[in-house]
Design an enzyme around this catalytic site. Structure first.
Site, short mmCIF file in Angstrom:
data_model
loop_
_atom_site.label_atom_id
_atom_site.label_comp_id
_atom_site.label_asym_id
_atom_site.label_seq_id
_atom_site.Cartn_x
_atom_site.Cartn_y
_atom_site.Cartn_z
N SER A 165 4.65 1.73 8.05
CA SER A 165 4.27 0.74 7.04
C SER A 165 5.43 0.51 6.09
CB SER A 165 3.07 1.25 6.24
OG SER A 165 1.90 1.25 7.01
N HIS A 168 0.81 -1.22 0.00
CA HIS A 168 0.00 0.00 0.00
C HIS A 168 0.84 1.27 0.00
CE1 HIS A 168 0.22 -0.61 4.52
NE2 HIS A 168 0.44 0.69 4.46
#
Length: 310
Positions: free
Chosen positions: A266, A139
């Site tokens: 992330s 992502h």
């Protein structure tokens, strides 16, 4: 080519064909050409970070590029929206700030400034696996289900800042527009396949060094301590923070751990110490009420990382 949700895809017209020869089960790490003694680790496989005194290296001048000083949102919010709760710090916050970010292994970790297709900007983390390749979450390189016109799909560019410490860039910055992921993420948005990579147009990783990566069976991972260091958005912009603890649980596609993280991390490496080297075993991507989690480096993931590193 890998079949199913692990089928490799790119935003560039490159042929992503898995190597014909059988690959080794593990790809080894490198401490790079920057020099200096690597940071020590403890007998239980965690980085030794308490009471650190080593000064920042200044042997590699920063390029003429200014790191952003204003806070930016976590790239995860582009696909998933704002978090409902602060789910990634469980109980007391055990994270430790890394100040000697130009030392190995901290310089392997890069602060990422992501510019999406609609020119919105976000933050994430990546880690070198070779001279010109960094691993990150899927992502980070490809946005799904944002609900914002023109935002979904491959991001426009990513500024890579290895070993960043606030506005100090010990290795400068380099821009990538060359991205990798798999159809399980780009087509399906399935969190079990949320991993990707970015390729930079230089061999900066030969200077910073990189982590190895490998795939271990459940029983081995469940008795392993793992480490995460990256660039969380709840701390001063561009500062690197570390935490480590044992693996809590695993399933065939994910690894779970009670290690404190925050949005912006992330794509961080979830890595173990093995025979004196640092090896990624998962790609950090998600928070949870009691544990955080990352995409497990299975044999299929391993094969794609070898392909992307080549």
């Amino acid at each position: 080519m890998t079949n199913g949700p692990h089928t490799a895809v790119s935003n560039q017209p490159v042929e992503l064909t898995a190597p014909a020869a059988e690959q080794a089960f593990f790809e080894g790490p490198s401490e790079g050409a920057q020099g200096g003694s690597p940071t020590a680790f403890t007998s239980d496989g965690l980085e030794q970070v308490a009471g650190r005194t080593r000064a920042l290296s200044e042997s590699v001048p920063a390029e003429a590029w200014t790191a952003p000083s204003a806070p930016l949102p976590d790239i995860g919010e582009a696909s998933f929206g704002p978090p409902d709760l602060l789910e990634t710090v469980h109980g007391p916050d055990d994270r430790v700030q890394i100040t000697d970010t130009a030392a190995y292994p901290w310089r392997v970790n890069a602060s990422l400034l992501v510019t999406a297709a609609d020119n919105s900007q976000w933050i994430g983390t990546g880690w070198f696996i070779g001279p010109h390749t960094l691993v990150t979450a899927g992502h980070v390189v490809h946005i799904k289900h944002s609900g914002v016109p023109g935002r979904d799909g491959w991001v426009k560019s990513i500024q890579v800042m290895p070993g960043r410490n606030g506005t100090f860039l010990p290795f400068g910055a380099v821009t990538s527009t060359n991205f990798r992921s798999v159809t399980g993420w780009t087509a399906d948005g399935d969190e079990n396949f949320d991993y990707g990579a970015l390729v930079i147009p230089t061999e900066l990783g030969a200077t910073t060094g990189w982590f190895g990566f490998g795939s271990w069976p459940d029983a081995d991972l469940l008795k392993t301590s793992v480490n995460i260091s990256g660039y969380p958005g709840d701390q001063p912009p561009g500062t690197q923070w570390y935490d480590g603890r044992g693996v809590s649980s695993v399933n065939p596609l994910k690894v779970f751990y009670d290690i404190d993280t925050a949005g912006g991390q992330s794509g961080s490496a979830v890595y173990r110490i093995h025979n004196g080297g640092r090896y990624g075993i998962a790609v950090h991507a998600y928070g949870g009420l009691t544990t955080n989690s990352g995409t497990r480096i299975t044999k299929a993931v391993f094969d794609n990382l070898v392909l992307w590193k080549a």
